[in-house]
Design a protein around this motif. Structure first.
Motif, short mmCIF file in Angstrom:
data_model
loop_
_atom_site.label_atom_id
_atom_site.label_comp_id
_atom_site.label_asym_id
_atom_site.label_seq_id
_atom_site.Cartn_x
_atom_site.Cartn_y
_atom_site.Cartn_z
N ASP A 260 0.82 -1.22 0.00
CA ASP A 260 0.00 0.00 0.00
C ASP A 260 0.85 1.25 0.00
OD1 ASP A 260 0.84 -0.22 2.78
OD2 ASP A 260 -0.73 1.27 3.23
N LYS A 261 0.17 2.37 -0.27
CA LYS A 261 0.76 3.70 -0.13
C LYS A 261 -0.28 4.61 0.48
CE LYS A 261 3.64 6.96 -0.17
NZ LYS A 261 3.00 7.34 1.12
N THR A 262 0.08 5.19 1.61
CA THR A 262 -0.81 6.10 2.33
C THR A 262 -0.58 7.54 1.91
OG1 THR A 262 0.79 6.27 4.12
CG2 THR A 262 -0.94 4.60 4.35
N GLY A 263 -1.51 8.39 2.32
CA GLY A 263 -1.37 9.82 2.10
C GLY A 263 -2.10 10.59 3.19
N THR A 264 -1.56 11.75 3.54
CA THR A 264 -2.17 12.61 4.56
C THR A 264 -2.14 14.05 4.09
OG1 THR A 264 -1.32 11.16 6.30
CG2 THR A 264 -2.14 13.31 6.98
N GLY A 265 -3.29 14.73 4.16
CA GLY A 265 -3.34 16.13 3.79
C GLY A 265 -3.10 17.04 4.97
N PHE A 266 -2.82 18.29 4.68
CA PHE A 266 -2.65 19.28 5.74
C PHE A 266 -3.97 19.61 6.42
CE2 PHE A 266 1.36 20.15 3.67
CZ PHE A 266 2.17 20.67 4.66
N TYR A 267 -5.05 19.62 5.62
CA TYR A 267 -6.30 20.21 6.10
C TYR A 267 -7.46 19.21 6.05
CZ TYR A 267 -3.48 24.28 4.72
OH TYR A 267 -2.47 25.18 4.55
N TYR A 268 -8.45 19.47 6.88
CA TYR A 268 -9.73 18.75 6.88
C TYR A 268 -9.55 17.24 7.00
CZ TYR A 268 -11.50 23.30 5.58
OH TYR A 268 -11.78 24.65 5.57
N ALA A 269 -8.53 16.85 7.75
CA ALA A 269 -8.29 15.44 8.07
C ALA A 269 -8.24 14.56 6.82
CB ALA A 269 -9.37 14.93 9.03
N ALA A 270 -7.74 15.08 5.73
CA ALA A 270 -7.63 14.28 4.51
C ALA A 270 -6.67 13.12 4.77
CB ALA A 270 -7.13 15.13 3.36
N ARG A 271 -7.15 11.90 4.54
CA ARG A 271 -6.36 10.70 4.82
C ARG A 271 -6.74 9.63 3.82
NH1 ARG A 271 -1.73 8.49 6.29
NH2 ARG A 271 -1.77 7.07 8.08
N ASP A 272 -5.75 8.99 3.20
CA ASP A 272 -5.99 8.08 2.10
C ASP A 272 -5.10 6.84 2.21
OD1 ASP A 272 -7.41 10.36 0.90
OD2 ASP A 272 -5.40 11.09 0.37
N ASP A 273 -5.51 5.80 1.53
CA ASP A 273 -4.67 4.62 1.37
C ASP A 273 -5.13 3.88 0.12
OD1 ASP A 273 -2.63 2.86 1.92
OD2 ASP A 273 -3.65 1.83 3.57
N ILE A 274 -4.17 3.45 -0.69
CA ILE A 274 -4.46 2.61 -1.85
C ILE A 274 -3.63 1.36 -1.71
CG2 ILE A 274 -5.09 4.57 -3.31
CD1 ILE A 274 -2.36 4.36 -4.66
N ALA A 275 -4.20 0.21 -2.08
CA ALA A 275 -3.50 -1.04 -1.78
C ALA A 275 -3.87 -2.16 -2.73
CB ALA A 275 -3.82 -1.48 -0.35
N VAL A 276 -2.92 -3.07 -2.90
CA VAL A 276 -3.18 -4.39 -3.45
C VAL A 276 -3.05 -5.35 -2.27
CG1 VAL A 276 -2.48 -6.18 -5.08
CG2 VAL A 276 -2.25 -3.76 -5.70
N VAL A 277 -4.04 -6.23 -2.12
CA VAL A 277 -4.10 -7.14 -0.98
C VAL A 277 -4.12 -8.57 -1.49
CG1 VAL A 277 -5.42 -7.78 1.07
CG2 VAL A 277 -5.42 -5.39 0.29
N TRP A 278 -3.24 -9.40 -0.93
CA TRP A 278 -3.14 -10.80 -1.34
C TRP A 278 -3.67 -11.71 -0.23
CZ3 TRP A 278 0.42 -7.14 -2.70
CH2 TRP A 278 0.78 -7.04 -4.06
N PRO A 279 -4.95 -12.14 -0.29
CA PRO A 279 -5.45 -13.12 0.67
C PRO A 279 -4.85 -14.50 0.35
CG PRO A 279 -7.24 -11.92 -0.41
CD PRO A 279 -6.00 -11.68 -1.20
#
Length: 321
Positions: A260-279
């Motif tokens: 995965d790769k996460t991301g965080t913004g400066f404002y308004y609690a912007a928070r993200d994550d994109i991922a490939v998941v292998w069960p």
């Protein structure tokens, strides 16, 4: 920009709301048809009756998460083994923040090839900005393209990303890569760090949609956009990411492998994550979760929203059974 904020205790009422959301999703069938700003699941054997029955419970479940966390949630997830999807606001624009560093690293790999990744780039002390835990230690020696990509993806190093942007020719060149290699006509790449993370609601610069982000990541990690060696290198960086333990990784069962790769913004609690998941024993899942919160500009993010959303998506896809 990637930075960490202290988490806050969730109230008992909030916990009950999240449990209720999970309970609704537990009985959700993997059928339906995806539409903008609606929660849906899709599969090859859908029927009109199933579409109607699946849509309302999914919509209610994700709406509960938004109310619990007082947040805006965008989500797209797909089981690549059977094509089933679960979506919520999947075509709405959100800020992507540092998640874009995974695409930047892919573009660098595509341009230079594995054999060219040892080329060293130099930068000045004046180029070093906040949240650069790796690059700030190597001003005197410079860093190779490989090391810069590793720092940008695994540690979300902002200076490393900017040095890579400069070598590429600016954010616009990343946009060209996305258009030409992935046919991505949605994602905008306008600024470098820290400005690309200074998003406010309504801003279109440096935004994309959950559906597009997931599609791009799928093509880069599971498709043939990158040659085999370069694809493996990107996958290794994502699987060894150091910033995602409390987001999507926290929402999937133990033992599942997550890149995965996460991301965080400066404002308004912007928070993200994109991922490939292998069960284990299954084809991979791909998901993108993009969020922000209303209220004061300095409202804090809560990673539990992303973890709970990931857990709900896995349940809706039936991937945990």
């Amino acid at each position: 920009m990637q930075h960490h904020r202290p988490s806050r205790r969730r109230s008992a009422g909030a916990g009950r709301a999240v449990l209720a959301a999970s309970a609704v999703l537990a009985v959700l069938s993997t059928t339906g048809c995806g539409q903008d700003d609606r929660a849906t699941t899709t599969g090859a054997a859908t029927t009109a009756a199933a579409d109607r029955s699946a849509d309302a419970p999914a919509k209610d479940a994700f709406a509960r998460l938004e109310r619990t966390y007082r947040a805006h949630l965008g989500l797209y997830a797909i089981d690549t083994g059977n094509g089933r999807e679960v979506t919520w606001n999947d075509k709405r624009r959100f800020s992507y923040n540092s998640t874009v560093k995974s695409f930047l690293a892919a573009a660098v790999l595509k341009k230079n090839g594995s054999d060219g990744m040892d080329r060293v780039l130099h930068y000045d002390r004046a180029d070093v900005i906040a949240n650069s835990p790796v690059s700030e230690k190597h001003v005197d020696t410079g860093m190779s393209l490989r090391a810069l990509c590793d720092a940008a993806v695994r540690y979300s190093d902002n200076t490393a990303a900017n040095v890579l942007f400069k070598d590429m020719g600016g954010p616009g060149r990343l946009g060209t890569f996305l258009k030409e290699e992935l046919d991505d006509r949605v994602t905008r790449t306008d600024r470098v760090e820290p400005f690309l993370s200074q998003w406010t609601p309504g801003e279109r610069r440096d935004t994309s949609t959950p559906r597009q982000m997931a599609g791009d990541l799928r093509d880069l990690v599971l498709g043939d956009t990158l040659p085999t060696a370069e694809r493996r290198q990107l996958t290794t960086w994502l699987r060894n990411n150091t910033t995602g333990d409390t987001t999507i990784r926290a929402g999937v069962p133990k033992g599942w492998v997550v890149g995965d790769k996460t991301g965080t913004g400066f404002y308004y609690a912007a928070r993200d994550d994109i991922a490939v998941v292998w069960p284990p024993g299954r084809k991979p899942l791909v998901m993108a979760i993009l969020t922000y919160r209303d209220g004061a500009k300095d409202t804090e993010a809560d990673d539990r929203l992303l973890a709970d959303a990931a857990k709900a998506a896995v349940t809706a896809l039936g991937a945990d059974r």
